[in-house]
Scaffold this active site. Structure first.
Site, PDB file in Angstrom:
ATOM      1  N   TRP A 175     -20.584  68.579 114.537  1.00 52.72           N
ATOM      2  CA  TRP A 175     -20.858  69.589 115.569  1.00 52.72           C
ATOM      3  C   TRP A 175     -21.789  68.962 116.603  1.00 52.72           C
ATOM      4  O   TRP A 175     -22.825  68.379 116.242  1.00 52.72           O
ATOM      5  CB  TRP A 175     -21.524  70.800 114.902  1.00 52.72           C
ATOM      6  CG  TRP A 175     -21.901  71.922 115.813  1.00 52.72           C
ATOM      7  CD1 TRP A 175     -21.154  72.458 116.815  1.00 52.72           C
ATOM      8  CD2 TRP A 175     -23.124  72.667 115.779  1.00 52.72           C
ATOM      9  NE1 TRP A 175     -21.837  73.498 117.403  1.00 52.72           N
ATOM     10  CE2 TRP A 175     -23.055  73.650 116.788  1.00 52.72           C
ATOM     11  CE3 TRP A 175     -24.273  72.613 114.981  1.00 52.72           C
ATOM     12  CZ2 TRP A 175     -24.076  74.555 117.031  1.00 52.72           C
ATOM     13  CZ3 TRP A 175     -25.290  73.510 115.226  1.00 52.72           C
ATOM     14  CH2 TRP A 175     -25.184  74.472 116.240  1.00 52.72           C
ATOM     15  N   ASP A 256     -24.891  72.371 105.888  1.00 58.75           N
ATOM     16  CA  ASP A 256     -24.726  73.330 106.979  1.00 58.75           C
ATOM     17  C   ASP A 256     -23.506  74.178 106.643  1.00 58.75           C
ATOM     18  O   ASP A 256     -22.403  73.640 106.466  1.00 58.75           O
ATOM     19  CB  ASP A 256     -24.533  72.594 108.314  1.00 58.75           C
ATOM     20  CG  ASP A 256     -24.605  73.550 109.500  1.00 58.75           C
ATOM     21  OD1 ASP A 256     -24.865  74.756 109.282  1.00 58.75           O
ATOM     22  OD2 ASP A 256     -24.409  73.098 110.645  1.00 58.75           O
ATOM     23  N   LYS A 292     -19.836  83.617 112.519  1.00 55.29           N
ATOM     24  CA  LYS A 292     -18.371  83.580 112.417  1.00 55.29           C
ATOM     25  C   LYS A 292     -17.863  84.576 111.376  1.00 55.29           C
ATOM     26  O   LYS A 292     -16.966  85.353 111.648  1.00 55.29           O
ATOM     27  CB  LYS A 292     -17.887  82.181 112.038  1.00 55.29           C
ATOM     28  CG  LYS A 292     -18.714  81.048 112.574  1.00 55.29           C
ATOM     29  CD  LYS A 292     -18.434  80.751 114.016  1.00 55.29           C
ATOM     30  CE  LYS A 292     -19.391  79.667 114.502  1.00 55.29           C
ATOM     31  NZ  LYS A 292     -19.044  79.113 115.762  1.00 55.29           N
TER      32      LYS A 292
HETATM   33  C1  LMR Z   1     -18.496  75.670 118.195  1.00 62.21           C
HETATM   34  O1  LMR Z   1     -18.597  74.588 117.590  1.00 62.21           O
HETATM   35  O2  LMR Z   1     -17.652  75.847 119.101  1.00 62.21           O
HETATM   36  C2  LMR Z   1     -19.382  76.823 117.850  1.00 62.21           C
HETATM   37  O3  LMR Z   1     -20.118  76.511 116.725  1.00 62.21           O
HETATM   38  C3  LMR Z   1     -20.186  77.282 118.990  1.00 62.21           C
HETATM   39  C4  LMR Z   1     -21.341  76.381 119.272  1.00 62.21           C
HETATM   40  O4  LMR Z   1     -22.476  76.837 119.175  1.00 62.21           O
HETATM   41  O5  LMR Z   1     -21.139  75.204 119.585  1.00 62.21           O
END
Ligand code: LMR
Length: 447
Positions: A175, A256, A292
Site C-alpha cells: 500500500w 496490517d 472496508k
Molecule cells: C486504497 O488502497 O485505495 C485504499 O486503502 C485507500 C487509501 O487510503 O489509499
C-alpha cells in the site's frame, strides 16, 4: 476510442495545482505576504490514489469508470451503506442518553474489548490471559502510525539504535501509504520480495530467502489477508512456513489487516494467518480497519492490538500507547466506534453484518468471473488471465504496464493506478464489458 481532449483529466488536476502555486508565488512577490516562513516549501505532488478520484469526478465522459481507490461500490457504481450500519445508526439516534463527551483516550471500551475478539477469535488465549493491549485508532492508517510510533520508542531490539537502523520491512509492492507513514516517524523502510511480475503470483522462494537473511528480530509488515495492491495471499501452508521462519529468526510480525472479510467473505477465515501466528506465540501486533468491511470510510474507525508475553507487560504497553495517543489526538472519535461496537456486541447484528460482508465479497468475486469471461472467452485477449480469478480481495493486479495504464486513463477514462492495480469493486454488470474491451485494446496496442 475517443480521446477526451488534448489534456487528460490527470493533466488538468496537475495544471490546477501549478496554477495555484503560481498565484501563490505571485502574491509573495507582490508583497501580500510579509514573512518568508514558508517560502521554501516545495509543491508536493497530489496523492496518486485520491488524485484519481478527483480526476474521475471531474470527468464528463459518460462511460467513465473509477477502478482507483479501494472503496466498495454497489452494482450501480454507488457507495453502499451496509443495511446493518443503517440499522445501528437508527438505534444510536434513538438513544436518549447519548451525549457528546470525550471518549477515553484509548477509545470506547465496548469497542476495544470486542475488536480484538474479531481478529484473534473469541476463544483466543491471548485475550483470556489479558495479553492484548487494544487502542481505538483513526482507522487503519492511524493504527499503522501509532504502532510504528510505539515500536520506534519501545521495541526492545531497537534500543540504542539510530533511525536508519529502525527498519520496517515492507512487501514489494505494498500500500503506497505505508512508506510515508513510517518515514514520517523516522523509521527506515526496506522492501522484501513478494510479487513476481512474470508469473503474476507470489514470489515465495525469494520472500522466504529474504526473511532468512535479514537481521534477527527485524520488524516485518505482513498483510493479514487480501494483499493490497496485488490481491495475492500466501496459502495456509505457505503461512505456516513463513511463521516457522519468524519463530526461528525471532522476527516481529506487524500485521496490517484492512480487509478482514473481503478476501473470502468469511471474517474468521480471513483472520487465519494472524491466529496462527498468535498460537505460535510469535511477537506481533495487528492494525485493524473497519473502513472496508463495515463501509465506514469517513468515520475513521480502527483498532491497534499489541500482543504481549504476559498481562503485566500488556498493562505497561497499554499505558504507553495511551500516553502517545494523548499527545497525538487526545481522544478518538465516537460515532464509528458506537456503530462498530453494536455490530460486534449484538449477536443478531453481528450475523447481519456477516451477511453484508458476504454480499460485498460475493459481488467482487462475481465481477472477477465476469471480467475473466470477457477477456478469455469473448475477446480472446492475448495472455493468461487466470490471476483475475485466483487473486482475492478488493484488488486485482492486472499485469498491465504503466504505459497501458496511462492509456486506460487518458483514452478510455478508466481510472486506475499506474502499477496495474484495479479495484474490483468499481466493476459492475453495466461496465465490465467496456472495461474488458479497453484492456483488450491496451494489450493489443490499439487503445
Ligand atoms: C486504497 O488502497 O485505495 C485504499 O486503502 C485507500 C487509501 O487510503 O489509499
Amino acid at each position: 476510442m475517443s480521446s477526451a481532449s488534448s489534456t487528460s483529466p490527470i493533466d488538468r488536476v496537475l495544471q490546477l495545482a501549478t496554477h495555484l502555486t503560481t498565484n501563490h508565488n505571485n502574491n509573495m512577490q507582490n508583497g501580500s505576504h510579509h514573512a518568508d516562513a514558508f517560502a521554501d516549501v516545495p509543491l508536493a505532488p497530489p496523492d496518486a490514489i485520491f488524485q484519481l478520484t478527483a480526476a474521475y469526478k471531474a470527468d464528463k465522459f459518460d462511460k467513465k469508470v473509477n477502478l482507483g481507490v479501494g472503496a466498495y461500490r454497489d452494482n450501480e457504481g454507488k457507495p453502499w451503506v451496509l443495511p446493518v450500519v443503517k440499522k445501528a445508526k437508527a438505534l444510536i439516534q434513538e438513544q436518549e442518553n447519548i451525549d457528546h463527551e470525550y471518549l477515553a483516550i484509548t477509545g470506547l471500551a465496548d469497542f476495544t474489548k470486542a475488536s480484538p475478539k474479531l481478529i484473534f477469535g473469541p476463544d483466543s488465549d491471548a485475550i483470556k490471559e489479558n495479553r492484548v493491549s487494544a487502542v481505538q485508532t483513526i482507522s487503519g492508517t492511524g493504527a499503522n502510525h501509532l504502532a510504528a510510533l510505539f515500536l520506534y520508542k519501545y521495541y526492545g531490539p531497537w534500543k540504542g539504535k539510530s533511525d536508519a537502523e529502525k527498519v520496517i520491512y515492507l512487501s514489494n509492492p505494498t500500500w503506497a501509504n505505508h512508506k510515508a507513514i513510517f518515514a514520517n516517524i523516522g523509521c527506515k523502510t526496506i522492501d522484501y520480495p513478494y510479487y513476481d511480475a512474470k508469473t503474476i503470483s507470489l514470489d515465495f522462494e525469494n520472500f522466504k530467502k529474504t526473511l532468512n537473511e535479514i537481521p534477527e528480530s527485524s520488524v516485518v509488515l505482513l498483510h493479514a489477508c487480501a494483499h493490497n495492491p496485488t490481491g495475492v495471499d500466501p496459502t495456509q501452508d505457505q503461512w505456516k512456513e513463513i511463521a516457522g521462519i519468524f519463530e526461528k529468526r525471532a522476527l516481529f510480525a506487524f500485521f496490517d489487516c484492512a480487509y478482514q472479510g473481503f478476501a473470502s467473505g468469511d471474517l474468521d477465515n480471513d483472520a487465519w494467518a494472524v491466529r496462527h501466528f498468535v498460537d505460535r506465540k510469535i511477537p506481533l501486533l495487528v492494525c485493524q480497519s473497519y473502513a472496508k468491511n463495515a463501509g465506514l470510510y469517513g468515520e475513521r474507525i480502527g483498532c491497534l492490538n499489541v500482543v504481549s508475553k504476559d498481562a503485566d507487560e500488556a498493562k505497561r504497553v497499554l499505558s504507553q500507547l495511551s500516553v502517545l495517543q494523548r499527545s497525538e489526538i487526545s481522544n478518538p472519535p465516537s460515532f464509528g466506534a458506537r456503530i462498530v461496537s453494536m455490530l460486534l456486541n449484538d449477536e443478531q447484528m453481528f450475523q447481519e453484518w456477516i451477511r453484508d460482508v458476504k454480499t460485498m465479497a460475493g459481488r467482487i468475486i462475481e465481477m472477477r468471473e465476469a471480467l475473466y469471461d470477457q477477456l478469455v472467452n469473448k475477446l480472446h485477449t492475448p495472455g493468461d488471465w487466470k490471476h483475475i480469478t485466483t487473486q482475492i480481495g478488493m484488488f486485482s493486479f492486472t499485469g498491465l504496464n504503466p504505459e497501458q495504464c496511462k492509456k486506460m486513463v487518458e483514452n478510455a477514462h478508466i481510472y486506475m493506478t499506474g502499477n496495474g492495480r484495479i479495484s474490483m469493486a468499481g466493476l459492475n454488470t453495466n461496465n465490465v464489458q467496456y472495461v474488458a474491451e479497453c484492456i483488450d485494446k491496451a494489450v493489443r496496442g490499439t487503445l
